[in-house]
Design an enzyme around this catalytic site. Structure first.
Site, PDB file in Angstrom:
ATOM      1  N   ASN A  42      58.048  33.782  32.951  1.00  9.75           N
ATOM      2  CA  ASN A  42      59.282  34.256  33.323  1.00  9.75           C
ATOM      3  C   ASN A  42      60.382  33.262  33.383  1.00  9.75           C
ATOM      4  O   ASN A  42      61.591  33.638  32.950  1.00  9.75           O
ATOM      5  CB  ASN A  42      59.157  34.794  34.918  1.00  9.75           C
ATOM      6  CG  ASN A  42      58.124  35.739  35.070  1.00  9.75           C
ATOM      7  OD1 ASN A  42      57.732  36.323  34.362  1.00  9.75           O
ATOM      8  ND2 ASN A  42      57.480  36.125  36.258  1.00  9.75           N
ATOM      9  N   THR A 239      59.987  40.678  42.300  1.00 11.68           N
ATOM     10  CA  THR A 239      59.099  40.116  41.585  1.00 11.68           C
ATOM     11  C   THR A 239      59.915  39.198  40.557  1.00 11.68           C
ATOM     12  O   THR A 239      60.718  39.922  39.951  1.00 11.68           O
ATOM     13  CB  THR A 239      58.111  40.960  40.790  1.00 11.68           C
ATOM     14  OG1 THR A 239      57.330  41.662  41.966  1.00 11.68           O
ATOM     15  CG2 THR A 239      57.071  40.014  40.090  1.00 11.68           C
ATOM     16  N   ASP A 243      61.906  33.414  39.755  1.00  7.83           N
ATOM     17  CA  ASP A 243      61.981  32.542  38.442  1.00  7.83           C
ATOM     18  C   ASP A 243      63.257  32.826  37.768  1.00  7.83           C
ATOM     19  O   ASP A 243      63.683  31.941  37.068  1.00  7.83           O
ATOM     20  CB  ASP A 243      60.921  33.566  37.597  1.00  7.83           C
ATOM     21  CG  ASP A 243      59.493  33.297  38.170  1.00  7.83           C
ATOM     22  OD1 ASP A 243      59.339  32.141  38.895  1.00  7.83           O
ATOM     23  OD2 ASP A 243      58.675  34.251  38.476  1.00  7.83           O
TER      24      ASP A 243
HETATM   25  O1  RIB Z   1      57.070  34.845  40.314  1.00  5.84           O
HETATM   26  C1  RIB Z   1      56.486  36.078  39.797  1.00  5.84           C
HETATM   27  C2  RIB Z   1      55.208  35.952  39.206  1.00  5.84           C
HETATM   28  O2  RIB Z   1      54.360  35.372  40.002  1.00  5.84           O
HETATM   29  C3  RIB Z   1      54.655  37.099  38.715  1.00  5.84           C
HETATM   30  O3  RIB Z   1      54.943  37.348  37.162  1.00  5.84           O
HETATM   31  C4  RIB Z   1      53.047  36.802  38.840  1.00  5.84           C
HETATM   32  O4  RIB Z   1      52.481  36.550  37.492  1.00  5.84           O
HETATM   33  C5  RIB Z   1      52.925  35.284  39.455  1.00  5.84           C
HETATM   34  O5  RIB Z   1      53.025  34.334  38.699  1.00  5.84           O
END
Ligand code: RIB
EC number: 2.7.1.15
Length: 291
Positions: A42, A239, A243
């Site tokens: 990500n 989610t 990242d």
């Molecule tokens: O930060 C999100 C991510 O954390 C997800 O995509 C998952 O794979 C974990 O690594």
């Protein structure tokens, strides 16, 4: 100056639920989606979509070839991704009605780094290049020590937090991008100012970016402090918000923006991510941030 991100690549199994499964409970989910993810993957995508050139170092099994293909499609350099004899890492993610998540990881291939593999990646990078790390792969201590010996600038997003984190040579890290939970764990402090002050007094050479979710983000370096408020949006799936922030902050800084501007850009980018489903797929492009 080059950027190498040595980090996880995961297959994300995302289950939509009304509320998270509790201890002893069995629950039927409303929907399952399978996405590309992993904090490493990500963050490479976020860096690239923010305009930076990035090399990704990582390990996948045969089942994860689509993860490498996605990075290739995004024009991330994948020369340092190898296929090993193990299933790829995966994540079981529950997303509830408010967009919050909880994540269970299986390390798989991400945990199979050897010193030889690390050396063969790092030999391609030199003093002044940037190394980005998260905490989803093995050999973290070795990687930090080797990178520091070579004079790389080390950026650590210490996520997810685990008991090993405090034993890493964190004094060699130049930039920490961490959230409140990680900050509390590293300092045993509760309040954000105390966390930041403690981190700064502990790791004297490092810059700190402390993300606080809906409360925004705080930056600290020696006596300097900067605050940026979060954008108010309706979250659908948080989610990869962290990242996105990490990738956008680093790419913005390296493109010559001031810390304040880089924090603002990264805040807008992650606020867009939370309005979309999935991990890598939900990360916006720079042109969306500019709009
Ligand atoms: O930060 C999100 C991510 O954390 C997800 O995509 C998952 O794979 C974990 O690594």
């Amino acid at each position: 100056m080059k950027i190498i991100n040595i980090g996880s690549l995961n297959i994300d199994y995302v289950y939509e639920v009304d509320s998270f499964v509790k201890k002893g409970e069995t629950k039927l989910s409303n929907k399952l989606n399978i996405y590309s993810g992993g904090k490493g993957l990500n963050q490479s995508i976020a860096l690239k979509r923010a305009g930076a050139e990035v090399y990704h170092g990582g390990l996948i099994g045969k089942d994860g070839s689509f993860l490498k293909e996605l990075l290739e499609k995004e024009k991330v350099n994948t020369d340092f991704i190898s296929i090993v004899n193990s299933p790829s890492g995966h994540a079981i993610i529950q997303v509830d009605e408010s967009g919050d998540n909880c994540i269970l990881l299986h390390g798989g291939a991400n945990q199979l780094f050897t010193e030889e593999i690390v050396d063969s990646i790092l030999e391609n990078f030199n003093k002044g290049d940037y190394l980005l790390l998260q905490n989803e792969i093995n050999l973290m201590e070795y990687i930090i020590n080797k990178a520091s010996e070579k004079g790389l600038i080390i950026v650590l997003n210490p996520s997810p937090i685990n008991s090993k984190l405090k034993s890493y040579p964190l004094d060699k890290v130049d930039i920490f991008i961490l959230n409140e939970v990680e900050g509390k764990e590293l300092t045993n402090k509760e309040k954000e100012e105390d966390i930041l002050n403690e981190l700064i007094s502990k790791y004297l050479k490092a810059q700190f970016v402390l993300t606080l979710g809906e409360k925004g983000v705080r930056y600290g370096f020696k006596d300097e402090r900067i605050e940026v408020n979060a954008k108010q949006v309706k979250a659908m799936d948080t989610t990869a918000a962290g990242d996105t922030f990490t990738g956008y902050y680093l790419a913005s800084m390296l493109s010559g923006k001031s810390v304040q501007e880089a924090l603002e850009t990264a805040t807008v980018a992650s606020s867009i991510t939370v309005t979309r489903e999935g991990a890598a797929d939900s990360i916006p492009y720079m042109k969306e941030i500019l709009e």
